[in-house]
Design a protein around this motif. Structure first.
Motif, PDB file in Angstrom:
ATOM      1  N   TYR A 196      -6.783   8.156   5.798  1.00  0.00           N
ATOM      2  CA  TYR A 196      -5.947   7.023   5.277  1.00  0.00           C
ATOM      3  C   TYR A 196      -5.495   6.145   6.506  1.00  0.00           C
ATOM      4  N   HIS A 197      -5.492   6.625   7.531  1.00  0.00           N
ATOM      5  CA  HIS A 197      -5.133   6.091   8.855  1.00  0.00           C
ATOM      6  C   HIS A 197      -6.215   5.212   9.327  1.00  0.00           C
ATOM      7  N   SER A 198      -7.427   5.771   9.307  1.00  0.00           N
ATOM      8  CA  SER A 198      -8.813   5.034   9.500  1.00  0.00           C
ATOM      9  C   SER A 198      -8.802   4.133   8.614  1.00  0.00           C
ATOM     10  N   GLN A 199      -8.692   4.076   7.548  1.00  0.00           N
ATOM     11  CA  GLN A 199      -8.798   2.872   6.625  1.00  0.00           C
ATOM     12  C   GLN A 199      -7.836   1.762   6.921  1.00  0.00           C
ATOM     13  N   ARG A 200      -6.788   2.004   7.287  1.00  0.00           N
ATOM     14  CA  ARG A 200      -5.713   1.016   7.541  1.00  0.00           C
ATOM     15  C   ARG A 200      -6.250   0.520   8.864  1.00  0.00           C
ATOM     16  N   GLU A 201      -6.451   1.071   9.775  1.00  0.00           N
ATOM     17  CA  GLU A 201      -7.066   0.475  11.210  1.00  0.00           C
ATOM     18  C   GLU A 201      -8.159  -0.661  10.732  1.00  0.00           C
ATOM     19  N   LYS A 202      -9.079  -0.189   9.990  1.00  0.00           N
ATOM     20  CA  LYS A 202     -10.191  -1.067   9.692  1.00  0.00           C
ATOM     21  C   LYS A 202      -9.943  -2.315   9.004  1.00  0.00           C
ATOM     22  N   LEU A 205       0.745  -1.374   0.047  1.00  0.00           N
ATOM     23  CA  LEU A 205       0.108   0.042   0.034  1.00  0.00           C
ATOM     24  C   LEU A 205       0.570   1.203   0.111  1.00  0.00           C
ATOM     25  N   SER A 206       0.280   2.050  -0.838  1.00  0.00           N
ATOM     26  CA  SER A 206       1.164   3.550  -0.999  1.00  0.00           C
ATOM     27  C   SER A 206       0.763   4.453   0.331  1.00  0.00           C
ATOM     28  N   PRO A 207       1.247   5.415   0.376  1.00  0.00           N
ATOM     29  CA  PRO A 207       0.755   6.457   1.314  1.00  0.00           C
ATOM     30  C   PRO A 207      -0.479   7.005   1.281  1.00  0.00           C
ATOM     31  N   GLU A 208      -0.980   6.970   0.069  1.00  0.00           N
ATOM     32  CA  GLU A 208      -2.411   7.041  -0.222  1.00  0.00           C
ATOM     33  C   GLU A 208      -3.294   5.814  -0.305  1.00  0.00           C
ATOM     34  N   ASN A 209      -3.001   4.528   0.242  1.00  0.00           N
ATOM     35  CA  ASN A 209      -3.460   3.322   0.366  1.00  0.00           C
ATOM     36  C   ASN A 209      -3.778   3.049  -1.032  1.00  0.00           C
ATOM     37  N   GLN A 210      -3.013   3.331  -2.132  1.00  0.00           N
ATOM     38  CA  GLN A 210      -3.122   2.386  -3.277  1.00  0.00           C
ATOM     39  C   GLN A 210      -2.387   1.312  -3.232  1.00  0.00           C
ATOM     40  N   VAL A 211      -2.711   0.466  -4.242  1.00  0.00           N
ATOM     41  CA  VAL A 211      -2.061  -1.037  -4.303  1.00  0.00           C
ATOM     42  C   VAL A 211      -1.129  -0.859  -5.562  1.00  0.00           C
ATOM     43  N   LEU A 212       0.060  -1.506  -5.114  1.00  0.00           N
ATOM     44  CA  LEU A 212       1.200  -1.552  -6.413  1.00  0.00           C
ATOM     45  C   LEU A 212       0.878  -2.973  -7.048  1.00  0.00           C
ATOM     46  N   LEU A 213       0.814  -2.952  -8.405  1.00  0.00           N
ATOM     47  CA  LEU A 213       0.760  -3.749  -9.321  1.00  0.00           C
ATOM     48  C   LEU A 213       1.904  -3.862 -10.180  1.00  0.00           C
ATOM     49  N   LEU A 214       2.448  -4.954 -10.628  1.00  0.00           N
ATOM     50  CA  LEU A 214       3.379  -4.869 -11.737  1.00  0.00           C
ATOM     51  C   LEU A 214       3.006  -5.735 -12.935  1.00  0.00           C
ATOM     52  N   SER A 250      -3.707  17.162   6.896  1.00  0.00           N
ATOM     53  CA  SER A 250      -3.946  16.401   8.485  1.00  0.00           C
ATOM     54  C   SER A 250      -5.363  15.377   8.162  1.00  0.00           C
ATOM     55  N   GLU A 251      -6.137  15.939   7.536  1.00  0.00           N
ATOM     56  CA  GLU A 251      -7.390  15.371   7.395  1.00  0.00           C
ATOM     57  C   GLU A 251      -7.353  14.021   6.363  1.00  0.00           C
ATOM     58  N   LEU A 252      -6.604  14.253   5.291  1.00  0.00           N
ATOM     59  CA  LEU A 252      -6.187  13.148   4.466  1.00  0.00           C
ATOM     60  C   LEU A 252      -5.562  11.981   5.153  1.00  0.00           C
ATOM     61  N   THR A 253      -4.614  12.457   6.082  1.00  0.00           N
ATOM     62  CA  THR A 253      -3.637  11.576   6.866  1.00  0.00           C
ATOM     63  C   THR A 253      -4.505  10.835   7.779  1.00  0.00           C
ATOM     64  N   ASP A 254      -5.437  11.520   8.437  1.00  0.00           N
ATOM     65  CA  ASP A 254      -6.539  10.778   9.460  1.00  0.00           C
ATOM     66  C   ASP A 254      -7.327   9.679   8.427  1.00  0.00           C
ATOM     67  N   PRO A 304       4.842   4.005   4.931  1.00  0.00           N
ATOM     68  CA  PRO A 304       4.403   5.138   6.003  1.00  0.00           C
ATOM     69  C   PRO A 304       3.833   6.214   5.249  1.00  0.00           C
ATOM     70  N   LEU A 305       2.728   6.778   6.084  1.00  0.00           N
ATOM     71  CA  LEU A 305       1.833   7.874   5.514  1.00  0.00           C
ATOM     72  C   LEU A 305       2.820   8.940   5.097  1.00  0.00           C
ATOM     73  N   SER A 306       3.936   9.100   5.248  1.00  0.00           N
ATOM     74  CA  SER A 306       4.841  10.317   4.900  1.00  0.00           C
ATOM     75  C   SER A 306       5.952   9.848   4.424  1.00  0.00           C
ATOM     76  N   ILE A 307       6.122   8.845   3.597  1.00  0.00           N
ATOM     77  CA  ILE A 307       7.213   8.422   2.641  1.00  0.00           C
ATOM     78  C   ILE A 307       7.415   8.861   1.159  1.00  0.00           C
ATOM     79  N   SER A 308       6.549   9.890   0.802  1.00  0.00           N
ATOM     80  CA  SER A 308       6.478  10.350  -0.572  1.00  0.00           C
ATOM     81  C   SER A 308       7.754  10.819  -1.104  1.00  0.00           C
TER      82      SER A 308
END
Length: 363
Positions: A252-258, A29-38, A246-250, A171-175
């Motif tokens: 994405y973090h909420s998505q990850r917790e679920k 998962l990327s910092p924006e919760n996108q999925v990597l495909l090759l 900050s709202e975006l970080t919250d 991490p959410l801050s690895i851009s």
């Protein structure tokens, strides 16, 4: 999870099946919760033309020794599987899942040029992956890999694998990581094997990958489609208009917790009949799936693949997959088409309708 047996049954050994090769993959998962495909090339030795999660075969040289073919522990999460998943992801995409110093350090960030040299050396077995990491002051971040099902290739396939899937959340801050940034714009990546298997890497939302498959724009095989289907329940693009950083970080973090809670929670089924099946008590982190043919739909000739069986290597154990769902798929020239996840009872009920019976599978 306790096991009822610790070695393969004699009936399984008597069949003299080719032992599945150990492999591992990462749903990254990327910092924006996108999925990597090759994107694999058409001539690829596995999943030709398909979009896949990064991963590959384990290596005794790099990853360590795993239990032998007759030991059920061969099909369990372990350090060699985790190292293999991280190493293969690095070789294929350049994304390095590692920490500075030790497991508590910051993410290890290296220049692309240094990564590319290392990827080729590791691919050619000129240096052990963990030794190279140590030499640049890092360690593989094995602790933060989350098991997310295991897939064992059915016995009707010429090449069989026992593939441990992991989920890893960058991490959410690895851009500022150059390899991550490249994959966020679908870069044509320089590969350690000279482009023999992989042509490009890209992050995108799970729902977007699924939609591209439905439109025939990409190829997804059942394991990849199924896991993306599960992820699409949790990892969605923000729809709330303009959000602050900050709202975006919250968000994405909420998505990850679920999602993390989903991996550990039982039962994994919702319908009463499915809840009673023993596989509903196996969390997604521990499920083992070896797709088995239930039949062929008369309406569209798609195969109906059951997902509850763990494969012959685990006969007599309490392992298993998902009874509630099935995958519909049509294979043409070894390529998967028209893949879809459906409720098992609904699909079988449709096939029991007069004049719409599914052809019985010949197993």
């Amino acid at each position: 999870m306790s096991k009822r047996t610790h070695t393969l049954s004699s009936s399984t050994k008597d069949k003299k099946l080719d032992a599945p090769r150990p492999s591992a993959s990462i749903v990254l998962l990327s910092p924006e919760n996108q999925v990597l495909l090759l994107h694999r090339v058409q001539t690829s030795s596995a999943f030709p033309s398909a979009h896949v999660f990064p991963g590959g075969n384990l290596s005794n040289f790099h990853d360590g020794t795993i239990p032998g073919p007759d030991d059920v522990k061969r099909h369990e999460d372990s350090l060699p599987y985790r190292l293999g998943a991280i190493r293969e992801t690095f070789e294929e995409s350049g994304i390095l899942i590692a920490r500075e110093g030790d497991a508590n350090g910051n993410p290890l960030n290296l220049p692309n040029a240094e990564r590319d040299i290392a990827r080729k050396s590791i691919y050619k077995n000129e240096v052990r992956f963990v030794e190279w990491l140590r030499g640049v002051g890092g360690v593989a971040d094995t602790d933060n890999l989350l098991p997310f099902t295991r897939w064992i290739t059915p016995t009707n396939q010429p090449r069989r694998y026992t593939t441990q899937m992991y989920l890893y959340m960058l991490p959410l801050s690895i851009s500022d990581d150059p390899a991550v940034s490249a994959a966020q714009s679908e870069a044509m990546i320089p590969t350690a094997d000279g482009g023999a298997e992989i042509t490009a890497a890209r992050f995108d939302y799970a729902s977007t990958w699924l939609e591209k498959q439905r439109k025939g724009e990409i190829v997804l095989f059942p394991p990849q489609y199924f896991l993306l289907h599960l992820l699409s329940q949790f990892l969605n693009k923000p729809t709330l208009g303009s959000l602050s950083s900050s709202e975006l970080t919250d968000y994405y973090h909420s998505q990850r917790e679920k999602l993390g809670s989903f991996l550990a929670t039982v039962p994994t089924a919702s319908e009463p009949k499915a809840v009673k099946h023993h596989t509903a008590q196996i969390p997604w982190a521990d499920k083992v799936i070896s797709p088995n043919m239930l039949g062929v739909r008369k309406s569209d000739k798609r195969a109906i693949l059951g997902l509850d069986k763990p494969g012959p290597e685990l006969t007599g154990t309490d392992r298993g997959g998902d009874w509630e769902r099935v995958v519909l798929v049509k294979f043409a020239k070894h390529v998967a088409r028209d893949v879809e996840v459906r409720n098992r009872e609904e699909v079988l009920a449709e096939e029991r309708q007069p004049g719409n019976g599914a052809k019985e599978a010949k197993l």
